[in-house]
Design an enzyme around this catalytic site. Structure first.
Site, PDB file in Angstrom:
ATOM      1  N   ASN A 405       0.631  -1.308  -0.011  1.00 61.06           N
ATOM      2  CA  ASN A 405      -0.195  -0.149  -0.009  1.00 61.06           C
ATOM      3  C   ASN A 405       0.815   1.398  -0.054  1.00 61.06           C
ATOM      4  O   ASN A 405       1.257   1.812  -0.859  1.00 61.06           O
ATOM      5  CB  ASN A 405      -0.914   0.000   1.219  1.00 61.06           C
ATOM      6  CG  ASN A 405      -1.999   0.970   1.201  1.00 61.06           C
ATOM      7  OD1 ASN A 405      -1.875   2.065   0.477  1.00 61.06           O
ATOM      8  ND2 ASN A 405      -3.091   1.050   1.811  1.00 61.06           N
ATOM      9  N   ASP A 406       1.345   1.716   1.166  1.00 60.70           N
ATOM     10  CA  ASP A 406       1.747   2.850   1.300  1.00 60.70           C
ATOM     11  C   ASP A 406       3.155   3.168   0.563  1.00 60.70           C
ATOM     12  O   ASP A 406       3.368   4.277  -0.243  1.00 60.70           O
ATOM     13  CB  ASP A 406       2.361   3.187   2.788  1.00 60.70           C
ATOM     14  CG  ASP A 406       1.266   3.609   3.790  1.00 60.70           C
ATOM     15  OD1 ASP A 406       0.315   4.098   3.070  1.00 60.70           O
ATOM     16  OD2 ASP A 406       1.206   3.244   4.796  1.00 60.70           O
ATOM     17  N   VAL A 407       3.930   2.047   0.051  1.00 60.77           N
ATOM     18  CA  VAL A 407       5.085   1.952  -0.752  1.00 60.77           C
ATOM     19  C   VAL A 407       4.704   2.133  -2.471  1.00 60.77           C
ATOM     20  O   VAL A 407       5.876   2.269  -2.971  1.00 60.77           O
ATOM     21  CB  VAL A 407       5.980   0.608  -0.587  1.00 60.77           C
ATOM     22  CG1 VAL A 407       6.683   0.597   0.704  1.00 60.77           C
ATOM     23  CG2 VAL A 407       5.289  -0.547  -1.038  1.00 60.77           C
ATOM     24  N   THR A 408       3.522   2.254  -2.471  1.00 62.88           N
ATOM     25  CA  THR A 408       3.269   2.280  -4.171  1.00 62.88           C
ATOM     26  C   THR A 408       2.240   3.882  -4.056  1.00 62.88           C
ATOM     27  O   THR A 408       1.959   4.258  -5.282  1.00 62.88           O
ATOM     28  CB  THR A 408       2.176   1.525  -4.387  1.00 62.88           C
ATOM     29  OG1 THR A 408       0.892   1.493  -3.902  1.00 62.88           O
ATOM     30  CG2 THR A 408       2.801   0.015  -4.477  1.00 62.88           C
ATOM     31  N   ALA A 445       0.034   4.415   7.281  1.00 66.38           N
ATOM     32  CA  ALA A 445       0.142   5.617   7.238  1.00 66.38           C
ATOM     33  C   ALA A 445      -1.304   6.489   7.469  1.00 66.38           C
ATOM     34  O   ALA A 445      -1.156   7.627   8.050  1.00 66.38           O
ATOM     35  CB  ALA A 445       0.656   6.341   6.126  1.00 66.38           C
TER      36      ALA A 445
END
Lengths: 478, 107
Positions: A405-408, A445
């Site tokens: 999720n957040d890393v994309t 996040a």
């Protein structure tokens, strides 16, 4: 007896120094993949020699003046039971469950360090002797740090195991700050009382209880995604506690090894936090406001979300010429690494070029995803590091995001978002994007992922493991 | 009592130098190795087993025997489990299958 006891004592101390040197060289070797395994073995060898030398030292020069048979029974039984269970669990643990086991081992180390100081103190209390100031300072610090690590690591381990009493989402403790203040007061007042030269076992036990509770209240509010950093920090704490135990026992080996781990663990914690673009302080005080698990309404502020069916997704994948799979935390949680490998193999059979894009912090710990996929027999050559794979995204037909999720999140590229500045995978550059996800829930996040509202993105709502199995069946049926 | 005793100044000197060494040994580690490195450092603090053995041999009442037994068991779990699980992790980090070894010519 030709060897006099002073000479033997000096020889043992030199062997201990040799052990410490092996630890340092072992750690240095573990900085690089080529020498890492060798470094770990060197460190283990140093440990074995140091412990054997200690056994000889204690047999020939027993601290109590004479051979203590019951003490040795305790040692032999303890090593057999603890070592046996350690060997068994380390050998049989599934690689997905490895982080919680490391945390459990860390709890054991912290607990042992605290017990060493408590046992010494019980000896003083029953003999009526007053330890020196440095012993008292070291005892209190050892008990406090060791106990916080003990319960803190157990909670961290429980969170990673997904136990219900330790939910992986951040748990607010009612009146948490008040509890923290109260516990701190107990530790400070009790600590000062002991440092002033009063020998009181009940006071030390009160400090112990406060520190044990503090370990729980400190770790519970932290979200599961931050556990790697927390475990690394607690690992550093244990090192410090062991060094304090070294001061209590006047033992140079414990001081050296403990301080070494305390310091190197602190640096490693910072490296891990940096890789996630978080500060350690930020994590420890509870991190981002929103927290994990708050579900955003679909089609919220950022625009609308397009859903894609299993069959559509299968067709897109099967007729692509290049597919990049982006595995993440959700894939590790669902233990879907075998499913993803199966899908990749079928696609390759259809002539599709498949790559895996591995973000530095993908999985439950940095480097964890590499271990998981390696275990599922994914060839190492298909695992692409972030810097290498990012230019590939614009060439690929479909990017399949599973549980990341957040890393994309493209929001990381501009300032003003909680994830700003975090290195991300350029998934949004792909021609088509399929995101497999259980719900529109936010990542750690606590913000919406702009990738999901991108017109090129199709959302495939499914559990990673079940979803991949369906997808495999759908591709096979084509 | 055992031979030489560490004076507090000497003990503190060792402590500080070891901390500086600890800072120095971790350089720019690839993220892939963060977990094994943490696990490896985790095994090293299992050295507390030495301390647990010392308190066991000087124990003299049921409480201290019990405390030192638990301490020895905990520390052994830390040492043995730590090194074994680290080795298992590192075993998987083979970049490619081992190249076939060249036949050693007889001399």
């Amino acid at each position: 007896m030709t060897l006099n006891s002073t000479t033997l004592d000096q020889i043992i101390r030199l062997i201990w120094l040799g052990g410490a040197v092996a630890f340092v060289l072992g750690l240095i070797r573990m900085n690089s993949p080529a020498t890492a395994r060798n470094g770990n073995l060197l460190s283990a060898g140093g440990m074995a020699v140091a412990i054997a030398a200690t056994a000889v030292w204690l047999l020939v020069l027993p601290p109590s003046g004479s051979f203590n048979p019951l003490g040795w029974l305790v040692i032999v039984l303890g090593i057999a039971i603890g070592g046996g269970y350690g060997l068994y669990s380390a050998r049989t643990v599934k690689m997905t469950a490895m982080p919680q086991l490391v945390s459990l081992f860390n709890a054991m180390g912290g607990g042992a360090a605290a017990l060493v100081a408590i046992s010494e103190y019980v000896g003083h209390a029953s003999a009526g002797t007053v330890p020196g100031l440095q012993d008292n300072v070291a005892t209190v610090l050892d008990v406090v740090i060791g106990s916080v690590t003990f319960t803190g690591s157990l909670i961290a381990s429980g969170k990673l195991m997904g136990l219900r009493i330790t939910p992986s989402r951040p748990t607010r403790i009612p009146g948490g700050q008040l509890v923290t203040v109260l516990l701190t007061v107990i530790v400070i007042v009790g600590g000062l009382y002991i440092w002033l030269g009063n020998v009181s076992l009940p006071v030390l036990l009160a400090i112990l209880a406060a520190a044990l509770i503090f370990g729980v209240t400190m770790t519970l509010p932290i979200g599961g995604a931050d556990m790697p950093v927390v475990i690394s920090l607690l690992n550093s704490f244990t090192g410090t506690a062991v060094a304090m135990a070294g001061f209590v026992l006047n033992n140079p080996l414990l001081i050296i090894a403990g301080a070494l781990v305390g310091a190197s663990g602190a640096i490693l914690t910072k490296l891990m936090a940096d890789a996630m673009n978080r500060s350690v302080l930020n994590i420890m005080v509870g991190g981002f406001g929103g927290g994990e698990g708050s579900v955003a309404e679909a089609g919220g502020a950022g625009g609308s979300v397009r859903e894609v069916s299993m069959d559509d997704a299968a067709i897109q994948l099967a007729y692509a010429s290049e597919v990049i799979i982006v595995p993440g935390y959700g894939l590790a949680v669902a233990q879907a690494q075998h499913g993803v490998r199966e899908l990749a193999e079928i696609l390759e059979g259809k002539g599709v070029d498949v790559k895996y894009a591995i973000h530095p912090v993908a999985g439950r710990m940095p480097g964890h995803m590499n271990v998981l996929l390696a275990e599922a027999n994914v060839p190492y050559t298909q695992l692409w590091e972030m810097e290498d794979v990012n230019p590939e995204f614009q060439r690929c037909d479909v990017a399949l995001v599973v549980g990341a999720n957040d890393v994309t999140n493209p929001a990381a590229r501009r300032p003003g978002s909680p994830v700003s500045g975090m290195p991300i995978l350029d998934v949004d550059h792909a021609k088509n994007i399929i995101v497999m996800k259980r719900s529109m829930g936010r990542g750690y996040a606590g913000i919406d992922n702009e990738l999901y509202t991108n017109p090129k993105t199709g959302m495939l709502f499914a559990d990673a493991k079940a979803g991949l199995a369906e997808l495999v069946a759908a591709v096979k049926a084509l | 009592m055992n031979g030489s005793q560490l004076t507090i100044d000497l003990a503190f000197t060792i402590f500080v130098l070891a901390i500086l060494t600890g800072f120095a040994v971790i350089s720019k580690v690839p993220a892939t190795l963060h977990t094994p490195l943490m696990s490896g450092a985790n095994s090293i603090h299992g050295i507390v087993l030495v301390g647990a053995m010392i308190i066991a041999t000087s124990a003299n009442d049921p409480i201290t025997y019990l405390l030192s037994f638990v301490a020895v068991a905990f520390a052994s779990l830390n040492v043995v489990g730590g090194y074994v699980v680290t080795d298992r992790m590192l075993q998987m980090f083979k970049r490619k299958p081992a190249a076939p070894k060249a036949e050693k010519a007889e001399g």
